[in-house]
Design a protein around this motif. Structure first.
Motif, short mmCIF file in Angstrom:
data_model
loop_
_atom_site.label_atom_id
_atom_site.label_comp_id
_atom_site.label_asym_id
_atom_site.label_seq_id
_atom_site.Cartn_x
_atom_site.Cartn_y
_atom_site.Cartn_z
N THR A 1 48.37 18.42 -19.29
CA THR A 1 47.27 19.86 -18.82
C THR A 1 47.98 20.18 -18.27
N LYS A 2 47.51 19.59 -16.98
CA LYS A 2 47.46 19.41 -15.40
C LYS A 2 48.84 20.11 -14.50
N LYS A 3 49.80 19.28 -15.56
CA LYS A 3 51.13 19.77 -15.38
C LYS A 3 51.81 21.07 -15.54
N ILE A 4 51.10 21.95 -16.68
CA ILE A 4 50.92 23.62 -17.71
C ILE A 4 50.17 24.51 -16.78
N TYR A 5 49.13 23.90 -16.02
CA TYR A 5 48.14 24.88 -15.41
C TYR A 5 49.51 24.39 -14.19
N ARG A 6 49.69 23.90 -13.60
CA ARG A 6 50.57 24.00 -12.39
C ARG A 6 51.62 24.98 -12.96
N LYS A 7 52.27 24.85 -13.57
CA LYS A 7 53.49 24.97 -13.75
C LYS A 7 53.64 27.02 -13.86
N LEU A 8 52.52 27.28 -14.36
CA LEU A 8 52.21 28.45 -15.24
C LEU A 8 51.38 29.26 -13.74
N VAL B 1 47.78 28.75 -13.04
CA VAL B 1 46.28 29.18 -13.56
C VAL B 1 45.55 27.98 -13.17
N ASN B 2 44.80 28.13 -13.47
CA ASN B 2 43.19 26.77 -13.21
C ASN B 2 42.76 27.02 -14.80
N SER B 3 42.78 27.08 -15.83
CA SER B 3 41.96 26.98 -17.30
C SER B 3 42.49 26.60 -18.29
N ARG B 4 42.12 26.34 -19.41
CA ARG B 4 42.60 26.67 -20.36
C ARG B 4 42.99 27.61 -21.00
N MET B 5 42.04 28.74 -21.00
CA MET B 5 42.24 30.15 -21.11
C MET B 5 43.07 30.74 -20.52
N ALA B 6 42.94 31.08 -19.72
CA ALA B 6 44.26 31.58 -18.64
C ALA B 6 45.48 31.06 -18.83
N ALA B 7 45.48 29.81 -19.12
CA ALA B 7 47.32 28.82 -19.27
C ALA B 7 47.51 29.72 -20.52
N VAL B 8 46.27 29.92 -21.64
CA VAL B 8 46.80 30.58 -22.78
C VAL B 8 47.42 31.90 -22.48
N PHE B 9 46.58 33.33 -21.70
CA PHE B 9 46.98 34.49 -21.63
C PHE B 9 48.08 33.98 -21.48
N GLU B 10 48.34 33.38 -19.58
CA GLU B 10 49.55 33.09 -19.09
C GLU B 10 50.58 33.26 -20.61
N VAL C 1 62.37 41.71 -24.00
CA VAL C 1 61.92 42.29 -23.19
C VAL C 1 63.72 42.32 -22.78
N GLU C 2 64.32 43.33 -22.91
CA GLU C 2 65.80 43.26 -22.37
C GLU C 2 65.89 42.48 -21.01
N THR C 3 65.58 42.92 -20.18
CA THR C 3 65.38 42.18 -18.74
C THR C 3 64.53 41.37 -18.01
N VAL C 4 64.48 40.09 -17.43
CA VAL C 4 64.09 39.39 -17.28
C VAL C 4 63.77 39.32 -15.25
N THR C 5 62.47 39.68 -14.96
CA THR C 5 62.40 40.15 -13.91
C THR C 5 62.08 38.55 -12.70
N ALA C 6 61.50 37.85 -13.38
CA ALA C 6 61.38 36.10 -12.74
C ALA C 6 61.58 35.54 -13.76
N PRO C 7 61.89 34.09 -13.36
CA PRO C 7 61.98 32.95 -14.43
C PRO C 7 60.85 32.52 -14.92
N THR C 8 61.78 32.45 -16.69
CA THR C 8 60.16 31.61 -17.23
C THR C 8 60.20 30.43 -16.94
N PRO C 9 58.61 29.99 -16.43
CA PRO C 9 58.55 28.44 -16.51
C PRO C 9 59.33 27.43 -17.01
N GLN C 10 59.52 26.54 -17.33
CA GLN C 10 59.89 25.48 -17.75
C GLN C 10 58.71 24.57 -17.91
N LEU C 11 58.47 24.85 -19.71
CA LEU C 11 57.74 23.57 -19.90
C LEU C 11 58.87 22.55 -21.19
N SER C 12 58.62 21.53 -21.12
CA SER C 12 58.92 20.36 -21.62
C SER C 12 58.17 20.41 -23.39
#
Length: 221
Positions: A195-202, A204-213, A150-161
């Motif tokens: 995983t809770k921190k990942i959900y919050r940063k992305l 989402v509310n589930s594992r599969m939604a986290a994978v999608f996002e 993607v050439e331009t970024v419209t929103a900041p990407t969540p920062q995961l450790s």
């Protein structure tokens, strides 16, 4: 994973034949003492959950007065102890993602054989998050497909450790929290915290939604 109860159950489905089918599956799984209620619309489902508590809601997407995803979203806010699972003929990725983001724990297809649905519900009782194999294959195909540049970024990407990214990649490969704990040498509780921190940063509310996002954001390269 923590096991869950499947009764009382609310079946949200407007087709009488499908309601009978799901009722028979639950009785076969839980016995005749199972408490099973029926709703045939978004309005009647919300009314039923206002009147009583349900451990499980089996929700169709296409309802006469709206979308079953709205029921799942309402339950997520007003009855968070209710586990919601979609059982629908609709399996488009956008619909699946909307349901998972709204709080669905699983997504099953009506076209599955009774024995397949029964096994999925047994998995749910053990604390699993059942996803129809057809949908799971689509998800894995998306995960293994390189994200477009993607050439331009419209929103900041969540920062995961670094550790959160490691856990996220293992989640995308289908490993459970106990399995990830063993593979990483960390405790199960530490993995659950990650995983809770990942959900919050992305957001989402589930594992599969986290994978999608995560895949859509290019985090699973």
């Amino acid at each position: 994973m923590t096991s869950i109860e499947l009764s009382p159950t609310l079946i949200v489905e407007d087709d009488p034949a499908t309601r009978r089918r799901l009722h028979a599956l639950l009785v076969g799984l839980l016995g005749t003492e199972a408490v099973i209620a029926m709703a045939d619309s978004v309005a009647s489902a919300i009314a039923a959950t206002r009147e009583g508590r349900f451990a499980l809601a089996l929700v169709d997407v296409g309802l006469p007065d709206g979308n079953g995803v709205d029921v799942i979203a309402w339950l997520h806010v007003h009855a968070p102890d209710t586990v919601s699972v979609v059982i629908s003929s609709w399996g488009h990725e956008d619909t699946v993602l909307a349901a998972l983001r709204s709080g669905a724990t699983g997504y099953l297809l009506k076209e599955s054989e009774d024995i397949e649905l029964g096994l999925s519900l047994k998995s749910l009782r053990r604390g699993g998050a059942p996803i129809d194999p057809v949908i799971a294959r689509r998800i894995l195909a998306q995960v293994t497909t390189p994200a477009p540049v993607v050439e331009t970024v419209t929103a900041p990407t969540p920062q995961l450790s670094e550790r959160e990214l490691e856990v996220l990649h293992l989640v995308a490969r289908g490993y459970s929290n106990p399995e990830i704990a063993t593979m990483t040498g960390l405790s199960r509780f530490t993995i659950e915290d990650h995983t809770k921190k990942i959900y919050r940063k992305l957001a989402v509310n589930s594992r599969m939604a986290a994978v999608f996002e995560a895949n859509s954001l290019g985090l699973l390269k």
